[in-house]
Design a protein around this motif. Structure first.
Motif, PDB file in Angstrom:
ATOM      1  N   THR A  50       0.831  -1.202   0.000  1.00 10.89           N
ATOM      2  CA  THR A  50       0.000   0.000   0.000  1.00 10.89           C
ATOM      3  C   THR A  50       0.869   1.256   0.000  1.00 10.89           C
ATOM      4  O   THR A  50       0.595   2.218  -0.723  1.00 10.89           O
ATOM      5  N   GLY A  66      -9.610   6.294   2.968  1.00  9.65           N
ATOM      6  CA  GLY A  66      -8.775   6.030   4.130  1.00  9.65           C
ATOM      7  C   GLY A  66      -8.189   4.640   4.021  1.00  9.65           C
ATOM      8  O   GLY A  66      -8.519   3.875   3.110  1.00  9.65           O
ATOM      9  N   ALA A  67      -7.315   4.318   4.960  1.00 10.02           N
ATOM     10  CA  ALA A  67      -6.665   3.005   4.945  1.00 10.02           C
ATOM     11  C   ALA A  67      -6.550   2.463   6.357  1.00 10.02           C
ATOM     12  O   ALA A  67      -6.191   3.187   7.286  1.00 10.02           O
ATOM     13  N   SER A  96      -5.370   7.479   7.669  1.00 12.44           N
ATOM     14  CA  SER A  96      -5.024   6.077   7.883  1.00 12.44           C
ATOM     15  C   SER A  96      -4.976   5.743   9.368  1.00 12.44           C
ATOM     16  O   SER A  96      -4.715   6.605  10.204  1.00 12.44           O
ATOM     17  N   SER A 141      -0.454   8.596  10.524  1.00  7.37           N
ATOM     18  CA  SER A 141      -1.544   7.678  10.843  1.00  7.37           C
ATOM     19  C   SER A 141      -1.924   7.719  12.317  1.00  7.37           C
ATOM     20  O   SER A 141      -1.068   7.932  13.177  1.00  7.37           O
TER      21      SER A 141
END
Length: 194
Positions: A78, A91-92, A131, A156
């Motif tokens: 990613t 988002g992740a 994230s 994140s």
């Protein structure tokens, strides 16, 4: 089984072992209404560029916002994808990222082999989308303080999942309800922007 509905499409990005039937990602995929999954690499399975191309190919099939859900080496894929491509990423959820500077157990690829296959150096910058990184305090592939530093660099939110190993079937994880909660948190960002 009741389906889980999200505004964004969820894209599952497995790690090096690809799809494992009892893995929380595979079980989650069966519960989500709007979901796709990155197909396993059929050739050059350890090649990072090949893995990144598979993410891009899957994203090109999706219209609208996407939530990426990556585990282990899928997190690294990613990151490499994010510096090479653009897409409407909502988002992740980045779960149990491994530390490429750490020596892994014998049944995993060596740091030298991973470098040869393009995994390192890992992009070292803020991600262009929200994230959440989930880390374990006893993951054999990464020390918690290293993952904490990664999350800081990537911009994140960090979630300490406790002593849960590598968050995989070997660590006792099939179903993992926290993933659904964190996806809902990322999906809510989409609702705020409407």
């Amino acid at each position: 089984m009741e389906k889980i509905f999200t505004q964004a499409t969820v894209l599952i990005i497995p790690g090096l072992r690809d799809h494992v039937a009892e893995h929380w990602q595979t079980l989650l995929e069966s519960r989500l209404a709007k979901v796709r999954s990155v197909a396993p690499a059929e050739i050059d399975q350890l090649n990072c560029a090949n893995r990144v191309a598979r993410i891009q190919a899957e994203l090109e099939k999706i219209q609208g916002p996407v939530i990426l859900v990556a585990h282990s080496a899928g997190v690294l894929m990613t990151l490499h994808w994010a510096v090479q491509h653009q897409h409407d990423i909502q988002g992740a959820l980045l779960v149990a990222p491994p530390d490429l500077s750490q020596s892994w157990p014998a049944n995993y690829p060596s740091p030298d082999l991973l470098k040869k296959e393009g995994w390192s150096p890992l992009p070292n910058q803020k991600l262009p989308f929200p994230s959440i990184v989930v880390a374990s305090t006893n993951d054999h592939l990464a020390q918690f303080d290293e993952v904490e530093q990664m999350a800081k660099v990537w911009g994140s939110q960090l979630v300490n999942a406790g002593a849960v190993g590598h968050l995989n079937p070997a660590a006792g994880f099939g179903s993992w309800p926290m993933a659904e909660q964190l996806i809902a948190q990322l999906d809510a960002v989409n609702m705020e922007n409407i």
